[in-house]
Design an enzyme around this catalytic site. Structure first.
Site, PDB file in Angstrom:
ATOM      1  N   CYS A  73       0.734  -1.202  -0.040  1.00  0.00           N
ATOM      2  CA  CYS A  73       0.040  -0.021  -0.003  1.00  0.00           C
ATOM      3  C   CYS A  73       0.663   1.099   0.048  1.00  0.00           C
ATOM      4  O   CYS A  73       1.751   1.395   0.734  1.00  0.00           O
ATOM      5  CB  CYS A  73      -1.089  -0.141   1.473  1.00  0.00           C
ATOM      6  SG  CYS A  73      -2.045   1.391   1.399  1.00  0.00           S
ATOM      7  N   CYS A  79      -0.680   6.071   7.200  1.00  0.00           N
ATOM      8  CA  CYS A  79      -2.003   5.597   7.632  1.00  0.00           C
ATOM      9  C   CYS A  79      -1.797   4.611   8.677  1.00  0.00           C
ATOM     10  O   CYS A  79      -0.909   3.884   9.046  1.00  0.00           O
ATOM     11  CB  CYS A  79      -2.650   4.560   6.650  1.00  0.00           C
ATOM     12  SG  CYS A  79      -3.797   3.572   7.068  1.00  0.00           S
ATOM     13  N   CYS A  82      -1.903  -0.112   9.069  1.00  0.00           N
ATOM     14  CA  CYS A  82      -1.180  -1.395   9.129  1.00  0.00           C
ATOM     15  C   CYS A  82       0.403  -0.846   9.390  1.00  0.00           C
ATOM     16  O   CYS A  82       0.924  -0.564   8.716  1.00  0.00           O
ATOM     17  CB  CYS A  82      -0.901  -1.699   7.587  1.00  0.00           C
ATOM     18  SG  CYS A  82      -2.549  -2.385   6.853  1.00  0.00           S
ATOM     19  N   TYR A 315     -18.936 -12.596  26.758  1.00  0.00           N
ATOM     20  CA  TYR A 315     -19.088 -11.768  25.749  1.00  0.00           C
ATOM     21  C   TYR A 315     -19.155 -12.586  24.458  1.00  0.00           C
ATOM     22  O   TYR A 315     -18.202 -12.678  23.636  1.00  0.00           O
ATOM     23  CB  TYR A 315     -17.337 -11.276  25.788  1.00  0.00           C
ATOM     24  CG  TYR A 315     -17.084 -10.832  27.318  1.00  0.00           C
ATOM     25  CD1 TYR A 315     -17.321  -9.601  27.376  1.00  0.00           C
ATOM     26  CD2 TYR A 315     -16.333 -11.931  28.099  1.00  0.00           C
ATOM     27  CE1 TYR A 315     -16.816  -8.944  28.681  1.00  0.00           C
ATOM     28  CE2 TYR A 315     -16.071 -11.044  29.555  1.00  0.00           C
ATOM     29  CZ  TYR A 315     -16.096  -9.598  29.534  1.00  0.00           C
ATOM     30  OH  TYR A 315     -15.870  -9.312  30.809  1.00  0.00           O
ATOM     31  N   ASP A 397     -14.052 -14.045  26.162  1.00  0.00           N
ATOM     32  CA  ASP A 397     -13.666 -13.470  24.857  1.00  0.00           C
ATOM     33  C   ASP A 397     -14.048 -11.765  24.965  1.00  0.00           C
ATOM     34  O   ASP A 397     -14.805 -11.353  24.219  1.00  0.00           O
ATOM     35  CB  ASP A 397     -14.278 -14.119  23.524  1.00  0.00           C
ATOM     36  CG  ASP A 397     -13.800 -13.706  22.248  1.00  0.00           C
ATOM     37  OD1 ASP A 397     -13.008 -12.678  22.284  1.00  0.00           O
ATOM     38  OD2 ASP A 397     -14.076 -13.920  21.230  1.00  0.00           O
ATOM     39  N   CYS A 424      -7.875 -10.309  22.362  1.00  0.00           N
ATOM     40  CA  CYS A 424      -7.388  -9.548  21.364  1.00  0.00           C
ATOM     41  C   CYS A 424      -6.539  -8.454  21.811  1.00  0.00           C
ATOM     42  O   CYS A 424      -5.960  -7.541  21.075  1.00  0.00           O
ATOM     43  CB  CYS A 424      -8.401  -8.874  20.582  1.00  0.00           C
ATOM     44  SG  CYS A 424      -9.610  -8.024  21.588  1.00  0.00           S
TER      45      CYS A 424
HETATM   46  N1  SAH Z   1     -17.107 -14.033  21.091  1.00  0.00           N
HETATM   47  C1  SAH Z   1     -17.571 -13.121  20.099  1.00  0.00           C
HETATM   48  C2  SAH Z   1     -17.682 -11.982  20.503  1.00  0.00           C
HETATM   49  C3  SAH Z   1     -16.365 -11.236  20.720  1.00  0.00           C
HETATM   50  S1  SAH Z   1     -16.159  -9.582  20.970  1.00  0.00           S
HETATM   51  C4  SAH Z   1     -17.213 -13.503  18.863  1.00  0.00           C
HETATM   52  O1  SAH Z   1     -16.150 -14.128  18.712  1.00  0.00           O
HETATM   53  O2  SAH Z   1     -17.851 -13.004  17.903  1.00  0.00           O
HETATM   54  C5  SAH Z   1     -16.416  -9.287  22.530  1.00  0.00           C
HETATM   55  C6  SAH Z   1     -17.726  -8.930  22.727  1.00  0.00           C
HETATM   56  O3  SAH Z   1     -18.134  -8.644  23.967  1.00  0.00           O
HETATM   57  C7  SAH Z   1     -18.548  -7.888  22.058  1.00  0.00           C
HETATM   58  O4  SAH Z   1     -19.854  -8.521  21.389  1.00  0.00           O
HETATM   59  C8  SAH Z   1     -19.157  -6.686  22.921  1.00  0.00           C
HETATM   60  O5  SAH Z   1     -20.067  -6.237  22.346  1.00  0.00           O
HETATM   61  C9  SAH Z   1     -19.284  -7.591  24.168  1.00  0.00           C
HETATM   62  N2  SAH Z   1     -19.006  -6.929  25.363  1.00  0.00           N
HETATM   63  C10 SAH Z   1     -18.225  -5.776  25.660  1.00  0.00           C
HETATM   64  N3  SAH Z   1     -18.385  -5.317  27.115  1.00  0.00           N
HETATM   65  C11 SAH Z   1     -19.228  -6.386  27.555  1.00  0.00           C
HETATM   66  C12 SAH Z   1     -19.584  -6.722  29.084  1.00  0.00           C
HETATM   67  N4  SAH Z   1     -19.308  -5.758  29.909  1.00  0.00           N
HETATM   68  N5  SAH Z   1     -20.371  -7.716  29.101  1.00  0.00           N
HETATM   69  C13 SAH Z   1     -20.830  -8.394  28.020  1.00  0.00           C
HETATM   70  N6  SAH Z   1     -20.174  -8.105  26.928  1.00  0.00           N
HETATM   71  C14 SAH Z   1     -19.724  -7.170  26.459  1.00  0.00           C
END
Ligand code: SAH
Length: 468
Positions: A73, A79, A82, A315, A397, A424
């Site tokens: 790029c 930017c 990346c 999550y 997650d 992440c």
């Molecule tokens: N496991 C899912 C989402 C992971 S991302 C997947 O793999 O697709 C993290 C998620 O946590 C998001 O959907 C976000 O909306 C949610 N989230 C953020 N803060 C939160 C909280 N305090 N309690 C519950 N969920 C939450």
């Protein structure tokens, strides 16, 4: 610290920092140099200087690293998107593994010699992988609408014509919309004056279905010539959903509260394995579909399900991991096992995502998954005291900030045998793993999965087991 601003010096880079920037030293003083790689001798210009560290701008690479690659790029260095495009892909993977290692050792206090470290999951073709774009729209000098990225931590837009990590169909949709804006003189948003109309172009594409959703984020109640826009967009192969989001606030948050469908349903669908998912614009969905399947497989193998377990997926978003696990429990239950089929309970804060999750369970005929909406740290303690059930596996997650302390306490109280932590952000992962470690959970396995090739973000999956 004896340098004047703009003074040029020569240094050797010895490491890469958290955001992919080169780190070098001059007279014991630490300097961050964006775009420089370890092993490189570079000429830099001194910029901001703090007490123990400072920032310098790369002027010239005197000895390039053998790991340097020419970015695909043209605006990669300007930017913010990346931060690793100038580093060979293999070394990007090594960098991400090291980042996870360093965090787990330094922040998490782990002895990694006791941990099974599985090989990093990289992509065969680490380009054009993204299924989602949220491009800001601004005016260029001639007043024409352009899209691009904000240069790292700024509000300065770097125009990008065709982003190299996006799926080409997404770039095509974006250029159609810019064409429409030019043809009908639709004004781009102007942040400082808080005027103009189109703030963001948000596009999502189902990798396996090819379905495309477009959402225009608009600073006003309506969009002129909207029929013409929908007519044009409907011509694009795969287009299934066109909508508008109204965001009139002075804010960095992309989506406003009001979502208005213009054509088609307010969701797209995609599949992961044999499960079909409905995804609303407000719902989280992983951005790299090829790697998502691998990440989830890793999570599933770390959970090592027998078939009768109770799993909590915290999550859970639209229920991707929950439903994959629920299906696996069902499948194992049907494989001649006499055990009762286990079940999954998912918790998520975004109401639209929970609606998706429930619908996804129903439409896929999955009956052993329940979903609850709310903040995990408030909903989970309530559910635990109501249900008083045995929990075997907890999947975590969370977003980048990691898990809330109350939630971690509650998870420990639930005393699952295994915790599968999908992260992440290795720094908050390590912080949380440390807390769990003090309360009886030991890290057994780690696997890094590269969800963000060319970028610096790092995703990994960790298995923890209860000891004693
Ligand atoms: N496991 C899912 C989402 C992971 S991302 C997947 O793999 O697709 C993290 C998620 O946590 C998001 O959907 C976000 O909306 C949610 N989230 C953020 N803060 C939160 C909280 N305090 N309690 C519950 N969920 C939450």
């Amino acid at each position: 610290m004896n340098w004047k601003k703009n003074e040029e010096i020569t240094i050797v880079i010895d490491d890469l920092g958290n955001n992919g920037e080169g780190i070098g030293h001059a007279d014991g003083y630490t300097l961050f140099v964006k775009g420089a790689l370890p092993g490189e001798k570079v000429r830099v210009r001194m910029m901001k200087q703090k007490k123990y560290y400072g920032y310098a701008r790369l002027q010239q690479i005197l000895t390039p690293s053998p790991d340097r690659q020419t970015p695909l790029c043209p605006v990669a260095s300007a930017c913010g998107g990346c931060s690793l495009q100038h580093l060979s892909y293999n070394k990007q993977l090594a960098y991400k593994e090291k980042k996870v290692r360093d965090c787990l050792e330094r922040i998490g206090g782990l002895d990694l010699s006791e941990v099974e470290w599985l090989p990093v999951l990289g992509m065969e073709d680490p380009w054009h992988y993204r299924n989602k774009a949220q491009f800001p729209v601004r005016k260029d000098k001639s007043g024409s609408p352009v899209t691009g990225f904000f240069a790292g931590h700024s509000h300065h837009l770097i125009p990008v014509d065709a982003c190299r990590i996006q799926h080409p169909a997404i770039n095509e949709v974006v250029s159609h919309i810019l064409g429409f804006m030019r043809d009908f003189h639709i004004p781009a948003y102007e942040e400082e004056q808080h005027k103009g109309l189109v703030r963001h172009i948000y596009v999502r594409r189902g990798h396996h279905t090819g379905q495309i959703m477009v959402c225009l984020v608009v600073n006003g109640p309506s969009l002129p010539y909207v029929e013409e826009l929908t007519a044009r967009l409907r011509e694009i192969a795969g287009m299934t959903s066109i909508c508008m989001n109204i965001n009139k606030k002075r804010t960095n948050v992309i989506l406003g509260p009001q979502m208005r469908p213009l054509w088609g349903p307010l969701y797209i669908e995609d599949t992961i394995g044999d499960i079909r998912f409905r995804i609303s614009p407000q719902s989280f969905y992983q951005v790299n579909p090829v790697q998502t399947a691998r990440l989830y497989e890793t999570a599933l193998s770390f959970a090592d399900l027998k078939g009768d377990e109770t799993v909590w997926d915290l999550y859970c978003g639209i229920g991707t991991i929950s439903l994959l696990f629920a299906r696996e429990l069902e499948r194992r239950g049907q494989d001649g096992s006499s055990l009762p089929v286990g079940k999954v309970c998912g918790v998520e804060i975004v109401p639209e995502a929970i609606e998706n999750a429930k619908e996804n369970a129903r439409s896929n005929g999955i009956t052993n998954a329940d979903f609850y909406c709310g903040a995990a740290e408030t909903v989970v303690p309530e559910l635990v005291s109501q249900r008083k059930e045995r929990v075997d596996v907890v999947v975590l997650d969370p977003p980048r900030k990691g898990c809330d302390a109350i939630l971690l306490d509650t998870v420990v109280q639930m005393a699952p045998e295994k915790i599968v932590y999908v992260s992440c952000d290795p720094a908050t992962l390590a912080r949380d793993v440390k807390v769990l470690g003090e309360k009886g959970y030991e890290v057994r396995k780690v696997r890094v999965c590269d969800m963000f090739p060319q970028g610096g973000n790092t995703e990994c999956c960790v298995k923890l087991c209860r000891i004693g």
